[in-house]
Each structure stands twice: as structure tokens, then as C-alpha cells.
Design an enzyme around this catalytic site. Structure first.
Site, PDB file in Angstrom:
ATOM      1  N   ASP A 179      -3.860   2.849  -5.390  1.00 22.25           N
ATOM      2  CA  ASP A 179      -2.692   2.934  -4.777  1.00 22.25           C
ATOM      3  C   ASP A 179      -2.065   1.674  -4.113  1.00 22.25           C
ATOM      4  O   ASP A 179      -1.165   1.798  -3.581  1.00 22.25           O
ATOM      5  CB  ASP A 179      -2.459   4.090  -4.012  1.00 22.25           C
ATOM      6  N   ASP A 216       0.675  -1.262  -0.037  1.00 29.19           N
ATOM      7  CA  ASP A 216       0.191  -0.097   0.163  1.00 29.19           C
ATOM      8  C   ASP A 216       0.815   1.306   0.072  1.00 29.19           C
ATOM      9  O   ASP A 216       1.993   1.311   0.829  1.00 29.19           O
ATOM     10  CB  ASP A 216      -0.893   0.147   1.271  1.00 29.19           C
ATOM     11  N   LYS A 227      -6.233  11.509  11.291  1.00 22.89           N
ATOM     12  CA  LYS A 227      -5.817  10.948   9.887  1.00 22.89           C
ATOM     13  C   LYS A 227      -6.869  11.038   8.708  1.00 22.89           C
ATOM     14  O   LYS A 227      -6.279  11.506   7.525  1.00 22.89           O
ATOM     15  CB  LYS A 227      -5.657   9.529  10.114  1.00 22.89           C
TER      16      LYS A 227
END
Length: 1104
Positions: free
Chosen positions: A1037, A809, A878
Site C-alpha cells: 500500500d 503511504d 498502534k
């Protein structure tokens, strides 16, 4: 509407006949006071009062019966009602017979009962009149439909010479055949539009709106042809052609559509009429026009002289005969009729063979290596590769790429990012094309003819009409227990109205009996469209924007909202070679073969059947939804109590609907997994308008939740090799989320420490210590535990064939791209673009920076900063940090932080609003310090998009791989479709005739541009992994491959990131925007004159 009217009538009848017990004062006043209230004699005897009361009941029942017969006569609904018996009066009065309602009869009592009878007769007479008028209208309409030959066939020409010639030729038809007239007409030069016509065309409106009207008319003509109403299409064409205002919506495609219809029927006279209109409109016939004329001649077996004259005129117009068979989309039967006509004049003519397409080369510097070198053939990739030839990792220089960015002081470039040495793996050298697209093009597979999509209003109108037909036609027996044919039929669907907030909306509701029938039948088979399930064979290679993926189901290369056509037009105008990178990458992603992980599926099915487990992502059935509170509020309940009850009912309803939706989604996924348990299947891919790739089957793919990903594994296995087991362990630790900031070696040590729990989870997942249930991704962790258990227990773990996909990742990919674009060394270090023994965590870094700001404010006495002590963590910031690069505003960031704070049970909830405002401000300030170039680039992109949108254009750009992109954000257009059971109004945001939505254009440009860079990097990685023989798939991604190939994939990923950002991306974007949107010295030109501060436009990279 009939169902709705009967609903009100039935409701009134029910209320009138409701058995409410002995009549009290309320019943008397509510039901009969309007009839008898003014005529009741207080001095009358009780017996007389009872007699009058019963007589009133009999009179009311008689009126209700007559009203019911009237409703049935009007065909409102078919209803059977038990005939009420007349009331029996007391013995003193005997039995009172029921009176007949007569208009003005002598026996009519002077009371109000006679008034009811008179009113009923008046309504009945008015209903009969309306019925007669309706029948007359229906007869007229039926005659119109039955006599289609009365529709206008002869056009009204605006050119006097052409009109005179048409009239003369019609009168001289026996001496001048229509074929002769066509030959003369083809020699006529296109008539020049008069000044009046040109002014009418100019006044027609905006080009985009005119194009929409043209598409709607063309869709209508095509629909007429498909439904067998060709005369109606010709009538509409003639009507529009005869009026200047309407002629502007006619294009040559509209004329050709009707011409092809007459050609298929062999109607030469009507075809000539259309040719007259083409010449009168100032248009020149094209290949399709001549194909229609010649096809009609072939069906009528015309002589060679007539055909030759048509061919000669076509040659004079600069059209080639061979192109009729290679460039015109005709079916095989139409081509046969066309060839029959051509053979009359040229017996030796033969249709040209499909020419081999000229090889087109993609000129992108990023793809030069892909198309210049030789690759593995397709058959080679379908067999297990030897360890030495496939590259297990021990023959390659892999691992973390060496990188050396300059420290602070001086400009920062990516020139120091040196990729590892080239992969020394031997690749088989083959002299034939190797990419699946090239194989397919070599075979000469026919191109699927592209069909012009119908506009969204036309599709909605067609769907509305189909729904109305369902309401009118679909019926079921009124009583399922009665013998067949012995009971009446009732509609299955009813159209009713409901309110959503302040709006009234129409709803099609099924009959309760039909709903009960479905529940009782309990159908065990789910039926899916072919395009909604995985393929059992490899998908077609993508060869064009219209051809690829499924064998029979048409698939769009770019998925978009229905009715959005600007993406397709942009792709059609793009040179085919420029799309080769995207086409081949999508083909490579779709060629990955999959299979179902049976052990995980069995466990999930066991939980699913046992009422689910929401904690593990297995939805519970709706029967487990919270129930609304029992009982009713007392009459004296306060408004606050009533409001609280309404909120609780709404919450229960919302939760029940969400649970039903989640349960249905899981049912689809698990049903498909069970169906494909022993199969190998493929997932064809396409992309969105930004270039991000997605699997086409929506219900069962690897882009889903943790549960969905755990159900899939590669169908082709690979030996683990010397490092594969280590990567399986590292992947398991990554799935737990416990060691995110630890180096790889520390994660391996941790995996060995918990190996006992790993093996216990694999052996006894539901009865053991259940360690796997406590991690972040439980189902994927369980699948990984099972794979590790099988590997460590194998005689030789390095030779164990693994099908398990290992993920790599990205570390906040958006910020990685911004840091690389701005050559920001500090930001690059925060997102792992610089080498480091310990992985960097940008979210923890931002949280630490916010904590520094909080301490400073707390010392200055800021109350909210003092309250937040001990509550600022990685989890709180986050989501905001992750979405800042994708355009989130401070308002959206505040909502994100507010949700995180409300999840903290010990945080004082009265400070949530103030604390979220404070934290979002500090998060943005921290990002400004850590990523100095990011905000500058974002501001430059946003300002450019604002100026472009203000100029009336949508933002466009081209990705580094050559994919053209346009943002589909326009102002909403209100579309209203009247008629039928109700009017329908909806908003359409993809209408290109509307001006761009400035707010969405400017806010969407920065994140969409970064998404396009991210997809370009993924496609480059996919193509190079294919060249090295790796199995590769991605979730944006997050890159997947076999455990043995993780190091090779990591090497390719880093190399292609360096190569991508070695291009002058911002400089190329600036030049494109200036060329596309700038004129003179406008504000956009001044803004686009130079890239944002901090961006470097020099060429850097591995080979320089």
C-alpha cells in the site's frame, strides 16, 4: 548410520585408552573389576598382583585390537590406530608374551580372558555369516538390475477377448506383423468396465487422495524415462494394470508417458503392448497416443499403407492431423520423426503455421478504460519525456481529491467522492498494440510447455536419496598435509542423531576438518541461482500463468508453498482474458529500471567492515555476540543457579544465531549491490495467492528494510519541475516521523527550518552533527538529504534530473477498505477518506478513545486503570489497531500490547499482564464505536468461511480484477518416508486430499479478502500510471514514483479507489459464494442471502 556406529566405537576405545595417570581405585573398579574382581586373591604378594594386573592389561589390549580389526572388516570406517605394545612385567617374571585367542584351545586359561577370546570368535563367525548373506543379496540384486529384459513386458489383460487376441498375435508374429496388430487394435472400441471393475474404482478412496497417488505414479514413470530405466517403467505399468486395486491409479497420461518412451527408442512391439493396456482399461487414445505411434513409425521408416491406416483411425476418433503439431508438446526432433511418418502417407502435408491468437478482451468494468483507449508505446517510455507531455503536475488538476460524504443521519455512499477533472495531458495516439504483453503476443512467441509439478512426497524422497548419496560418495583426504594419494579418505558428511525437545532428529554434519578447510580457504565469491538475482535486461511480459519474468528460469505466477497445486489448477481453468489485468500490472511493475545509490552504498560498506552498527540497521559480526559466562558452577550449586546458567547459555546461543543470520543477509544484499553498482537492472514480479505482488529476487529488492530501500533509486531520471523539490522536502519530513499529524504546508516549513542540518548530513554524514541518525528511517533520510542538497545547489532546481523515488503511504489501508465497504462516514474520516486540512491519525484517535474509557474506570476505582495513567500512547495501541483488520484475536492483541508495555522502563512490570488484558479489551471496544460497520463485515466473512469449511470445501472468491483465489489451509497430513539412513516424517499442510482447517479458513478469510482488495487497487493504479507515462512501483500500500509525478500519482490513486468501491463488491461476493457453495436451503444459503448490515450494494462512482 555407519558414521554413527563408528562414533560410538571410537568413543569407547578412547575411554578405554584414556591416559588417566596412575590407576586408582576408580580405574581399577571401572575398567578391570568386571574381569578380575572375583578372582583377585587378597593374600597374594604385591609382585603377583602387579603381574596379574599387567597381564590383564595385555589381554584387554589384545581383545580391543581384535575388535578393531573386526570393525574394519565390516567397513564401518577406515581408521588407522597405532598398535599398542605389550606390557613389560617386573624383572621377577620376565617378559610375558602375548597369548593368541583360541576357541577351546588347550592353552586357554580358565580365567575370563579365554571367555573373551571365545566370544570374539563367535562374533567374528556371526559377522562372516552376515557378510556372506549380504553378498548373496547384493549379487541377486545386481543380477536383477543387469537383466532388465527379465522384467515383465507382456501385459496381463483382464478382458478375455483381448487377452486371447494378444496371445494369438504373439504366436503368429511372423505372419501377422505388429503394425497390422496396431491397426486392428485401434479400430477396437474401448472396452466397457465390468461391474466388478467399477466397484473397485469407486472403492478407490477420495478423489483428491486418488489424484495424489496418480501424480506420484506419473512422477515415477517420468523419472524412469529421464534416468534411462524405461523397462522398469513398463514393468510397473504392467504390474499396476494387472490388478484392480492398483489400476485405479493409472491414467491415460501414465500410458502415454511409457508409449512416448518406447516411441523414442523405436520399439514398436512394446508400444503395441501399451496400446493393448489402454484398450483393456476402457480408455480412448488421444492426440499424444497417436503422436507416439506415428513417431515410432517414422523412426522405423514404415510403409505408407501402415501410416495411412493410423491416420484414418485418428480421423474417425475425431482428432485432426494439424493438432498433432500445434497442440502436442513435442521437441523438434520428435516432431521431425512425426513429420517423416506423415509424409509417407501424405507427401504434400506441411505443418500448420502458428496461428495468430484471437484478440481476447477483458470485460471487467474496472479495466474497460485501460484496454479501450490507446496508450504510450513501449519505446516512448524508454526515453525521457518532455515536461509538457509527461505531466510535471502544473498542467494537471491534482492535490487532495475533493470529497463530500454525507454527515450523520441517513445512509452513506461514495457517490459524493468526486474525483478531479480528467487529466488534460496530451497522450500520443498510436494505432498499434501498446502493452508489453500485447507486443509479445503479436510477435507470436512460443508458449513454454507446462510441466506437471511432482508431488511434495516425491520431491522429499528424491532429495533424501540425493542427500544419502552425498554422505556415501563425497570424501576428502584424512590429512591435508600429507602428499596426495598417501593417506586414506574420510567422509565429508556424517549422519548423526540429536534431540530437539522430546523428538529425535537426524542431522547431516560436516567433518570438522572440512569446516576448517572452508574457513581457511575463505572463498570471496558468492554464487547465486539466476532466479535469485536481478535481471540485466527487461523481464519477459507475463502472458499466461506459466510464461513470464525470467528468460530461462521457470517462474510461477502465484508463489506458494512447495507441493501446493490448487492455485495453479484454478488459474489454468480461468479464461485467459480474465487474467489480463493482473498479468499486465505485474509486467508494468517488473519493467521499472533500477540502479544502485553509490554514495549510500559506500557508507554502508564502511560501517559493515567496521563491525557494523546495529542502531543503524548494519548487523554486527558474530564475533560481537555476547559470550556465555566463564567458569563452571561449584558442585554444590542449587538447581535455580543451574537453571539460570542454562537460560543464559540458551540466550547467548540464540543471539549469536540471530546475529549470524542478519549478517549473512546483509552480506548477500551488499554483495549484490556492489556487483550491480554500475549496472541498470530490473526486478521481475509475481504474486501470492491473495494477489499481493512481490519481486522475484529475494536478496536485493525494494521490499526490504530501511537500509535496503536506501540503496535503490530509479535508473530513469525526471526533471523535478516546479513542485518536485517541495515533494522531496515533504518526503524527508515523512521519513523522520516528526510531523505525522501536521498538514503539508507545516511540513514544508519544518523542512526549511532544518535545512542546515539536512545539508550537513549530506556533506558530512559520518563526521558532522549526524542529524539523520536520529530519525525513524535513517538511511532513506540520508539518501533524501543528499538528493535535496544536489537539487538546491543546482543552477535551476526545476531542471535538476532526479532519480530519487518518493513514497506515498496509505493511512491504515485495511480500515480504509472496511470503511468504504460499510459506507462508514465516521470511520472514513478517521482514515483520511474525507477531506481535511489536518491529516487524521486513526492510531491517535483510538488511543484517545481508550484514554476516555480509562478515566471513567479510574473514577470508579479500577486499580489497573489508575496504574495506566500517563502510559496510554499511540505507540502502545498502534500495532493492535493495524492488525485488527487482518484478523488478530484478543489473545494476539494482548501479546502485542504486553511487548509495548515492557518496553516502557518506568511502567510497573508487575502490572503488565493485567494491564495488557485491560487495554486490549478497551482497544476492541474503541474500534467497535469508531468503525461500526467493520466488525459486522468481519463477522459476516468469518461466519461464511466457517460454514464453507464445515461443508468440506476451501474458501474461494474472485477479486474485482478477475483473479481467482483459494485459501490453501488444510489439515496437516503426516507423510513418512522409510528406508535409507533413517526414516523421515514431515507434515504437509497443502494436501488437498485432507479436509480444510476450519480455524485457519475462518480466521484467514477477512484479512485475505481485504488484502485482495488492496492488491486490486494497487494494480489499477499501476495500469493507469503506465497509461499516463509514469514510473510506478509499490510496496503493497506504499506507492513510489518520481518527485515530479507525485501529484499525478495521487490523483490516479484516489480515482481508482473510488472506482473500485463504486462496484457492488460485497454483493458480488455474496452471489459468488451462493453459486459456488450453496445447495438447496442449507445454512450457508441462508447466511449468504444478504450482505452484512451497513453494506450498500448500489452502483456509485465518478461517472454516475
Amino acid at each position: 548410520m555407519s558414521a554413527l556406529r563408528w562414533g560410538r566405537g571410537a568413543s569407547g576405545l578412547r575411554r578405554a585408552l584414556w591416559p588417566a595417570g596412575p590407576p586408582g581405585p576408580l580405574a581399577e573398579e571401572g575398567a578391570l573389576s568386571g574381569v578380575w574382581g572375583r578372582r583377585r586373591s587378597l593374600s597374594a604378594s604385591p609382585c603377583e598382583q602387579d603381574r596379574r594386573k599387567d597381564w590383564g592389561h595385555a589381554e584387554l589390549l589384545e581383545v580391543l585390537e581384535a575388535r578393531l580389526r573386526q570393525l574394519q572388516a565390516a567397513r564401518v570406517s577406515e581408521v588407522t590406530v597405532r598398535r599398542p605394545r605389550p606390557a613389560r612385567l617386573p624383572d621377577a617374571g620376565g617378559f610375558q608374551p602375548r597369548r593368541k585367542a583360541q576357541k577351546g584351545g588347550e592353552g586357554t586359561a580358565p580365567g575370563l580372558g579365554g571367555h573373551w577370546a571365545q566370544k570374539l570368535d563367535q562374533e567374528k563367525w556371526a559377522m562372516q555369516r552376515r557378510k556372506q548373506r549380504l553378498q548373496a543379496k547384493l549379487q541377486v540384486r545386481a543380477q536383477q538390475l543387469a537383466c532388465e529384459h527379465r522384467l515383465r513386458m507382456v501385459p496381463q489383460l483382464l478382458s478375455a477377448p483381448l487377452a486371447e487376441r494378444l496371445l494369438r498375435w504373439e504366436q503368429e508374429t511372423p505372419r501377422s506383423p505388429w503394425e497390422e496388430q496396431l491397426a486392428r487394435l485401434l479400430r477396437e472400441a474401448p472396452r466397457r468396465l465390468s461391474c466388478e471393475a467399477e466397484r473397485a474404482h469407486e472403492a478407490g478412496g477420495a478423489p483428491a487422495r486418488l489424484e495424489t497417488q496418480q501424480q506420484r505414479l506419473l512422477a515415477f514413470l517420468e523419472c524412469c524415462l529421464l534416468s534411462g530405466h524405461l523397462p522398469l517403467a513398463h514393468h510397473v505399468l504392467v504390474t499396476c494394470h494387472g490388478k484392480w486395486r492398483q489400476r485405479r491409479v493409472l491414467t491415460l497420461a501414465a500410458y502415454n508417458t511409457v508409449m512416448l518412451g518406447w516411441a523414442r527408442k523405436g520399439s514398436f512391439k512394446e508400444l503395441v503392448y501399451v496400446f493393448f493396456m489402454v484398450k483393456d482399461a476402457g480408455l480412448t487414445p488421444d492426440l499424444l497416443s497417436y503422436a507416439a505411434a506415428l513417431q515410432c513409425m517414422g523412426r522405423l521408416d514404415q510403409d505408407a499403407r501402415t501410416v495411412q491406416r493410423c491416420l484414418d483411425q485418428m480421423a474417425q476418433d475425431g482428432l485432426r492431423l494439424q493438432d498433432l503439431f500445434s497442440s502436442v508438446p513435442l521437441c523438434q526432433e520428435e516432431q521431425a520423426a512425426l513429420l517423416q511418418a506423415v509424409h509417407k502417407a501424405q507427401p504434400t502435408f506441411s505443418p500448420p503455421l502458428q496461428p495468430q491468437p484471437e484478440p481476447q478482451v477483458n470485460t471487467s468494468p474496472l479495466l474497460r478504460e485501460i484496454y479501450a483507449k490507446l496508450h504510450l508505446p513501449l519505446w516512448k517510455l524508454q526515453t525521457p519525456l518532455p515536461a509538457a507531455a509527461a505531466g510535471d503536475g502544473h498542467h494537471c488538476h491534482c492535490g487532495v481529491a475533493e470529497a463530500q460524504l454525507p454527515h450523520q443521519g441517513g445512509p452513506c455512499t461514495l457517490a459524493g467522492l468526486r474525483p478531479p477533472a480528467p487529466d488534460p495531458l496530451p497522450c500520443p495516439q498510436v494505432a498499434v498494440p501498446c502493452l508489453p504483453r500485447q507486443y509479445w503476443e503479436t510477435l507470436g512467441a512460443p508458449e513454454v510447455p507446462h510441466e506437471q509439478p511432482w508431488p511434495l512426497p516425491v520431491l522429499v524422497q528424491l532429495g533424501k536419496r540425493l542427500a544419502e548419496m552425498l554422505v556415501e560418495v563425497v570424501r576428502m583426504p584424512g590429512s591435508l598435509a600429507a602428499p596426495q594419494g598417501s593417506c586414506s579418505l574420510i567422509p565429508v558428511l556424517y549422519h548423526v542423531y540429536s534431540f530437539r525437545s522430546f523428538r529425535q532428529i537426524g542431522i547431516l554434519k560436516p567433518h570438522p576438518a572440512f569446516t576448517q578447510l572452508l574457513a581457511t580457504a575463505a572463498e570471496h565469491t558468492l554464487t547465486f541461482e539466476a532466479a535469485e538475482v536481478p535481471m540485466l535486461c527487461p523481464p519477459l511480459p507475463w502472458t499466461s500463468p506459466h510464461t513470464g519474468a525470467f528468460l530461462l528460469s521457470p517462474t510461477k505466477l502465484v508463489r506458494s508453498v512447495e507441493g501446493t497445486t490448487q492455485h495453479q489448477r484454478l488459474l489454468d481453468s480461468c479464461p485467459p482474458a480474465e487474467l489480463h489485468g493482473a498479468l499486465d500490472a505485474l509486467t508494468q511493475l517488473g519493467n521499472c529500471a533500477w540502479r544502485v545509490n553509490g554514495r549510500v552504498l559506500d557508507l554502508v560498506l564502511e560501517l559493515f567492515a567496521a563491525k557494523g552498527c546495529p542502531r543503524l540497521g548494519v548487523p554486527a559480526p558474530p564475533s560481537e555476540a555476547p559470550r556465555p559466562p566463564e567458569g563452571r558452577l561449584p558442585p554444590d550449586a542449587s538447581p535455580a543457579q543451574k537453571a539460570e546458567l542454562r537460560r543464559e547459555l540458551a540466550r547467548c546461543l540464540k543471539v549469536a544465531r540471530e546475529m549470524h543470520s542478519l549478517r549473512s543477509d546483509a552480506l548477500y544484499r551488499l554483495s549484490l549491490a556492489q556487483h550491480l553498482r554500475h549496472c541498470v537492472f530490473w526486478l521481475p514480479h509475481n504474486m501470492d495467492f491473495r494477489g499481493r505482488t512481490y519481486p522475484c529476487p529475494p536478496h536485493f529488492n525494494h521490499l526490504g528494510s530501511d537500509l535496503a530501500r536506501a540503496l535503490l533509486e530509479f535508473a530513469q531520471g525526471r526533471p523535478l519541475g516546479p513542485r518536485g523539490l517541495d515533494w522531496l522536502k515533504i518526503h524527508l519530513v515523512n521519513l523522520t516521523g516528526l510531523k505525522k499529524r501536521e498538514p503539508l504546508q507545516a511540513r514544508l516549513v519544518f523542512a526549511d527550518e532544518v535545512m542546515e542540518d539536512v545539508l550537513d548530513s549530506a556533506d558530512r554524514p559520518m563526521t558532522g552533527r549526524k542529524w539523520w541518525m536520529e530519525v525513524e528511517e535513517p538511511w532513506q533520510a540520508l539518501a533524501c538529504c543528499m538528493e535535496i542538497a544536489r537539487a538546491v545547489r543546482a543552477p535551476d532546481p526545476a531542471a535538476y534530473i532526479s532519480h530519487f523515488p518518493v513514497h506515498q503511504d496509505g493511512s491504515c489501508n485495511g480500515l480504509q477498505h472496511y470503511a468504504a465497504l460499510g459506507r462508514d462516514s465516521i470511520g472514513a474520516a478517521s482514515v483520511n477518506l474525507l477531506p481535511s486540512d489536518v491529516p487524521q491519525d486513526v492510531y491517535s484517535g483510538v488511543a484517545a478513545q481508550v484514554e476516555v474509557f480509562r478515566r471513567q474506570d479510574a473514577k470508579r476505582g479500577v486499580r489497573v486503570a489508575q496504574v495506566l495513567e500517563g502510559f496510554i500512547s499511540r505507540k502502545v495501541v498502534k500495532q493492535t489497531v493495524m492488525t485488527v483488520v487482518y484478523g488478530v484475536t484478543r489473545y494476539g492483541g494482548r501479546l502485542q500490547i504486553e511487548r509495548r508495555l515492557r518496553e516502557l522502563s518506568d511502567f510497573p512490570q508487575e502490572f503488565v499482564w493485567e494491564a495488557s488484558h485491560y487495554l486490549v479489551r478497551q482497544v476492541f471496544n474503541s474500534l467497535q464505536e469508531m468503525f461500526s460497520g467493520t466488525r459486522a463485515i468481519q463477522h459476516w466473512l468469518t461466519e461464511s468461511a466457517r460454514l464453507i469449511a464445515h461443508s468440506g470445501s476451501a474458501v474461494e472468491w474472485v477479486t474485482p480484477l478477475g483473479i481467482p483465489i483459494i485459501q490453501p489451509y488444510h489439515r496437516d497430513s503426516k507423510v513418512m518416508i522409510s528406508g535409507g539412513i533413517q526414516s523421515l516424517t514431515f507434515s504437509h499442510s497443502g494436501d488437498t486430499s485432507q479436509r480444510p482447517n476450519t480455524l485457519k479458513q475462518k480466521n484467514g478469510f477477512p484479512p485475505n479478502f481485504i488484502h485482495s482488495l488492496d492488491s486490486s487497487h494497487m494494480m489499477l493504479t499501476a495500469l493507469h500510471c503506465y497509461r499516463k507515462g509514469l514510473t510506478f512501483v509499490s510496496v503493497h500500500d506504499c506507492f513510489w514514483t518520481h518527485a515530479a509525478d507525485v501529484e499525478v500519482m495521487n490523483q490516479v490513486c484516489r480515482e481508482q479507489f473510488v472506482r473500485l468501491h463504486s462496484q457492488p463488491i460485497l454483493h458480488n461476493l455474496s452471489r459468488f459464494l451462493m453459486k459456488r457453495f450453496c445447495s438447496g436451503g442449507g445454512p450457508l444459503a441462508r447466511t449468504q442471502a444478504r450482505p452484512p448490515p451497513g453494506a450498500r450494494t448500489m452502483w456509485v462512482g465518478a461517472g454516475r
